[in-house]
Structures are given as structure tokens and as C-alpha cells.
Design an enzyme around this catalytic site. Structure first.
Site, PDB file in Angstrom:
ATOM      1  CB  CYS A 268      -0.839   0.112   1.115  1.00  0.00           C
ATOM      2  SG  CYS A 268      -2.440   0.816   1.259  1.00  0.00           S
TER       3      CYS A 268
ATOM      4  CG  HIS B 262      -3.876  -3.858   3.232  1.00  0.00           C
ATOM      5  ND1 HIS B 262      -2.882  -3.413   3.815  1.00  0.00           N
ATOM      6  CD2 HIS B 262      -4.030  -2.628   2.813  1.00  0.00           C
ATOM      7  CE1 HIS B 262      -2.934  -1.861   4.084  1.00  0.00           C
ATOM      8  NE2 HIS B 262      -3.884  -1.772   3.408  1.00  0.00           N
TER       9      HIS B 262
ATOM     10  CD  GLU C 240      -1.526  -6.019   5.168  1.00  0.00           C
ATOM     11  OE1 GLU C 240      -0.998  -6.293   4.127  1.00  0.00           O
ATOM     12  OE2 GLU C 240      -1.832  -5.464   5.274  1.00  0.00           O
TER      13      GLU C 240
HETATM   14  N1  GLN Z   1      -2.220   6.719   3.036  1.00  0.00           N
HETATM   15  C1  GLN Z   1      -1.523   6.321   1.939  1.00  0.00           C
HETATM   16  C2  GLN Z   1      -3.273   5.876   0.277  1.00  0.00           C
HETATM   17  O1  GLN Z   1      -4.147   6.204   1.823  1.00  0.00           O
HETATM   18  C3  GLN Z   1      -1.898   4.736   1.851  1.00  0.00           C
HETATM   19  C4  GLN Z   1      -2.962   3.730   3.045  1.00  0.00           C
HETATM   20  C5  GLN Z   1      -2.192   2.107   3.192  1.00  0.00           C
HETATM   21  O2  GLN Z   1      -0.912   2.290   3.290  1.00  0.00           O
HETATM   22  N2  GLN Z   1      -3.247   1.499   3.424  1.00  0.00           N
HETATM   23  O3  GLN Z   1      -3.781   5.577   0.202  1.00  0.00           O
END
Ligand code: GLN
Length: 541
Positions: A384, A512, A514
């Protein structure tokens, strides 16, 4: 006919109700039963999405985009129960529904009260969990918090009523308590458990099974008998839950004490015997692993492991597959800023992870870590925010885009290589408004990602507001970035995975991964990243 298991906790919070519920789910599933799982949380937030993960632990995301308590992660890792928006209900969510109904006039003329209106809503949520087209044999409902808390009372009252609604013979109450060891007298103390059970009985719930957390110690026969006698539970239903490592060995400990048989007996359910050979082999393989992959997790300083629970567990799963242990060391990204000696901080690691995150603190340190990984050909895995960081780094240092950034940290950046998702424009509310849940991702031929997954279409879960800005696609592709997977959005392809050419292993995803990793089915990117880290280590040594 669905049977119900209710898990409550006593004496202290964090006593391990989630793992107990998940383990019981796993043992029952292994006996051929179809299960559903649910967590009720007594706090007022509508969901944990607005809570600080460094205090409350990670926000776990389901396929359908629910932001949930981290215990749901345990449920998914231990069982194949289908989790969704229905699987986590908080006081806030329950009241929200009741108040909206009141405003619509659905209770017209009535005084709306905790009993019956709030308890009815809690019961409706339990019922909806099992009213699916797919029938469920056993639904496991865990109540967060501790018996005796003011805020958990409506939930426990709802369970008391529900038990009578569906028939006591169809319910099993499992109470998880702490049995502390007092050094001075050298013994385990059962009194707090007795008090906790008394508090539960005051509410009208009698436990059928008591799972005793005893730390490094074990209950002696007399102590079991004492708890059984004072708490009105059969001897065999006093389960000894000493600290067990690894986590995945815990259900095997419960199996040795026949926890599943006892629960089935109480529920009046028959089921074939289970075969836990595959699970046992997995635990043995985990314990036998003697190699270690050392991974630097570069991020904001975190006080406790729960903030990245699923990432930690996904590394355990990846380690099992690679016959190694994975040691994750948190490296404070702020310490990698302003003239820090990056290579001194990172040279001892076999791989570098930049994980999820929000806000601008420590960003420059993360960019420095990504640059170090790229230039020194150290395996890099971005999750992310970690993908966004990799893009910014490449833009600044290889594509000549000076000052490139995400508009999340630098709204006026001359090169917004990461920018707000179009659908996020105008969104003001913070709760439940990110791009959440599972999306289709098409993997491109010849990429490392496609090889890892062994598939051309994958589904992964998301939780973000920003995305790769396609205006910079040509510049970054020319700088060596390979787009390995996209989500077709109609007007544009949203970049979901990137990787680097001429690098042993550099992959980063906007999603994500994970959240979907399981001990028997490691997530492909985690698995291959750890494999690459081991190869890097061998080559270097
Ligand atoms: N802050 C970033 C976004 O909102 C990454 C979010 C995250 O790592 N879950 O796109």
C-alpha cells in the site's frame, strides 16, 4: 438447525478470546462442520476504522470491505468461515441502526430503550449471520471486552435472551479467564475466575466451559476441581490454556484436552472425528525451521505488534513455506532521515519491507529505504503506502521528477505521482469511506507477480485513498518501473502492482496481501519475498 457458541472473557482484557474462538472454530471445521464467526465489540465507534491502530491494533479488512477488529484476522487464518460486514458489530453500529429506525418512525409511539430495542438489534445481527442461503452448523459469537464492564452489559443480556429464544440445549457458553500465578505463594490463584463467573451468573449466563489462561504454569488436578466446583462446570470442561508458541499449536493443545468433544456434547451435536495431520505437519515444519530471514520493516515507531498483526502472521506463513523463521525488525523511518547512515542501518537485513501507513511523518526515511533497496539490489516489498513510496523514489531518483510526492503529504508537489483516487474527491467523512475491500486485478504476462500467483486474475483487499497517477506512466516506465497488475476502472487502469526490471526482487502492491494469507496457504508475494531474502542472504554470506 444452527447451534451457538458464545465466547466471553473475564478478569482482564486481552486474555485471548479471539484465539480461543478461532481455535474452536478450526477444530469444529476439521470435524466436517460448517461454521460462522462473529465478534461483538462494546465500544462506541461504528467500526475500528477510525481508531488508532497503535493503540487498538490493526484494522482488518474483509472481502466486502468491512473495517473490522483484528480478531477477525485470527478467524480467517484459523478457519474458512466467510467473513463480511455482518461479522463484526459494535455498540456504535447497533445504536446507529436503532436510532435511524427511530428517526424513520419505526417505533412510533414507543419509548426506545436498551431492553428490548438495543438487545433486539443485537439478536437480529446474530440471527442474520446464520440466516444465509448457505446453512451453518455452529455459529461462534465472541463478545469483546471483559465481563463486568458497563458497556458489555447489553451484549451479554442479548445473549441471555438469545439462548432462551433458540433453546438452551443449542447453546454453549465458553468463558476465558486469567488464572494468575502469585510468585510469593508460588501458586495459581483461582479466585479471580470465581468472581468473574459470579459476575456472569449475575447477568444470567452460566458458563459451560472455562478456558483458563495460566501463563507459564499449568493447572493442577485440585485447581481444576476447585474451579469446576465453585463455578458449577464439569471437571473436564476446565481447559488449561498455558502460553503456547507457536500460535498455531494452540488448537492442538485444545484438541489434546478434547475441547471440541466437550463443546459437541454440550451442543448435542455428532460429528466425525477430525484429521489434523496437515495442520500438525505445518506446526512441526514451523518449529523445525532453522534458517532465519532478517527483514527490516521500515515505518513509524510502533509500540506493539498488534498494529501489524496480519503482516506479522503472513511472514510466519511465508517462513513455513521456505523452511525458515522470519525475524521482522522495526526500523524507525524518522531515524533514516536527515543525513542518517542508511547503509549502516539497513545492511544487516536480507529484505526491506515498507508497509501501510497514513500521514507524512517518516516519509522521507521510507523513501531513503526504498532507494537503498533498489540501488543495492536488496529484496524490497511494498504494501500500500510501500508501493506509493517506491513510485515516489523512482520518480525522484530515476525519472528526474524533482520534488515528486503524493498529494497526501505534499498537496502542492510539482509532480503528484501519487494522487487522490477520483472517487475520493469531495469525500468529507473519515469513517468507512476509503477504497475498501476486494477488487479484481489483472496480472500482466511475463511479470514476477504473475509467476508468484500462477494466475492472470487475482483478488486482493484494499484500504487506501490515493493511487498511482497515470499521467506519469510513461516517465516511470522509462525509468524501469513495470506495471505488473491493474484494476480496469473503465476510464483508466488503476495500477495495483509494480515491480522493477534488473532487480532480484522488487515488488509492491497497492493492496494489502497480508489479509489473505493463511498458515496452510501462504500469500504468494510474502512467500516469494521471503524466498528472495533467503537467496540474497546466501549470496551475501
Ligand atoms: N495513505 C495511503 C493512502 O491512503 C496508503 C494507505 C495504506 O497504506 N493503507 O492511499
Amino acid at each position: 438447525m444452527t447451534k451457538y457458541i458464545f465466547t466471553t472473557g473475564g478478569v482482564v482484557s486481552s486474555v485471548g478470546k479471539g484465539i480461543v474462538s478461532a481455535s474452536l472454530g478450526m477444530l469444529l471445521e476439521a470435524r466436517g462442520l460448517r461454521i460462522a464467526m462473529m465478534k461483538m465489540d462494546p465500544y462506541i465507534n461504528v467500526d475500528p476504522g477510525t481508531m488508532n491502530p497503535y493503540e487498538h491494533g490493526e484494522v482488518f479488512v474483509t472481502d466486502d470491505g468491512a473495517e473490522t477488529d483484528l480478531d477477525l484476522g485470527h478467524y480467517e487464518r484459523f478457519t474458512s468461515a466467510k467473513l463480511s460486514q455482518k461479522s463484526n458489530a459494535t455498540t456504535g453500529a447497533v445504536y446507529n441502526t436503532v436510532i435511524q429506525k427511530e428517526r424513520r418512525g419505526e417505533f412510533l409511539g414507543k419509548t426506545v430503550q436498551v431492553i428490548p430495542h438495543i438487545t433486539d438489534e443485537i439478536k437480529a445481527r446474530i440471527r442474520s449471520l446464520t440466516a444465509e442461503e448457505e446453512p451453518v452448523d455452529v455459529a461462534i459469537i465472541e463478545i469483546g471486552g471483559t465481563v463486568g464492564d458497563i458497556e458489555s452489559l447489553p451484549f451479554l443480556e442479548a445473549l441471555r435472551q438469545y439462548r432462551l429464544d433458540v433453546g438452551p440445549e443449542n447453546c454453549c457458553c465458553v468463558h476465558v479467564t486469567l488464572v494468575p500465578f502469585i510468585d510469593a505463594s508460588g501458586e495459581l490463584k483461582t479466585k479471580p475466575t470465581q468472581h468473574s463467573v459470579r459476575a456472569l451468573r449475575d447477568i444470567g449466563l452460566q458458563p459451560d466451559i472455562i478456558v483458563c489462561r495460566t501463563g507459564k504454569h499449568s493447572l493442577a488436578k485440585e485447581q481444576r476441581q476447585k474451579i469446576a466446583l465453585f463455578c458449577n462446570v464439569t471437571n473436564d470442561a476446565i481447559i488449561n490454556a498455558e502460553d503456547i508458541s507457536p500460535l498455531y499449536a494452540i488448537p492442538l493443545n485444545f484438541k489434546r484436552q478434547a475441547l471440541d468433544d466437550i463443546a459437541l456434547r454440550i451442543l448435542g451435536l455428532g460429528a466425525p472425528e477430525s484429521d489434523l495431520a496437515e495442520w500438525t505437519a505445518m506446526v512441526d515444519r514451523l518449529q523445525a525451521a532453522d534458517a532465519t530471514a532478517h527483514i527490516a520493516a521500515v515505518g513509524k515507531y510502533v509500540g506493539h505488534d498488534d498494529a501489524y498483526k496480519s503482516i506479522n502472521e503472513a511472514f510466519v506463513h511465508a517462513g513455513i513455506h521456505n523452511d525458515c523463521k522470519v525475524r521482522l525488525t522495526w526500523v524507525d523511518s524518522e531515524k533514516l532521515e536527515q543525513g542518517a547512515d542508511i547503509s549502516k542501518a539497513l545492511e544487516k537485513f536480507d529484505g526491506i519491507l515498507v508497509g501501510p501507513g497514513f500521514g507524512s511523518r517518516g516519509i522521507e526515511g521510507k523513501i531513503a529505504a526504498a532507494q537503498y533497496a533498489r540501488e543495492n539490489k536488496v529484496p524490497y516489498f511494498g504494501i500500500c503506502l510501500g508501493m506509493q513510496i517506491a513510485v515516489i523514489e523512482l520518480a525522484r531518483h530515476k525519472a528526474g521528477l524533482k520534488g515528486a510526492a503524493s498529494t497526501e503529504f505534499v498537496p502542492e508537489t510539482p509532480h503528484p505521482v501519487i494522487s487522490l483516487l477520483s472517487e475520493q474527491r469531495g469525500v468529507k467523512d473519515m469513517g468507512g469511506t476509503m477504497r475498501l475491500g476486494q477488487y479484481r486485478c489483472e496480472l500482466r504476462e511475463g511479470t514476477r507477480a504473475r509467476a508468484a500467483y500462477g494466475a492472470d486474475v487475482i483478488y486482493e483487499r484494499h484500504r487506501h485513498r490515493y493511487e498511482f497517477n497515470n499521467e506519469y506512466l510513461d516517465a516511470l516506465t522509462a525509468a524501469g518501473m513495470v506495471v505488473s497488475g491493474v484494476h480496469p476502472k473503465g476510464d483508466h487502469d488503476l495500477v495495483e502492482i509494480i515491480e522493477l526490471k534488473d532487480h532480484p526482487w522488487f515488488c509492491a502492491g497497492q493492496f494489502h496481501p497480508e489479509f489473505k494469507s493463511k498458515p496452510l496457504r501462504p500469500q504468494p508475494l510474502f512467500r516469494d519475498f521471503v524466498g528472495a531474502a533467503l537467496r540474497y542472504r546466501e549470496k551475501r554470506d
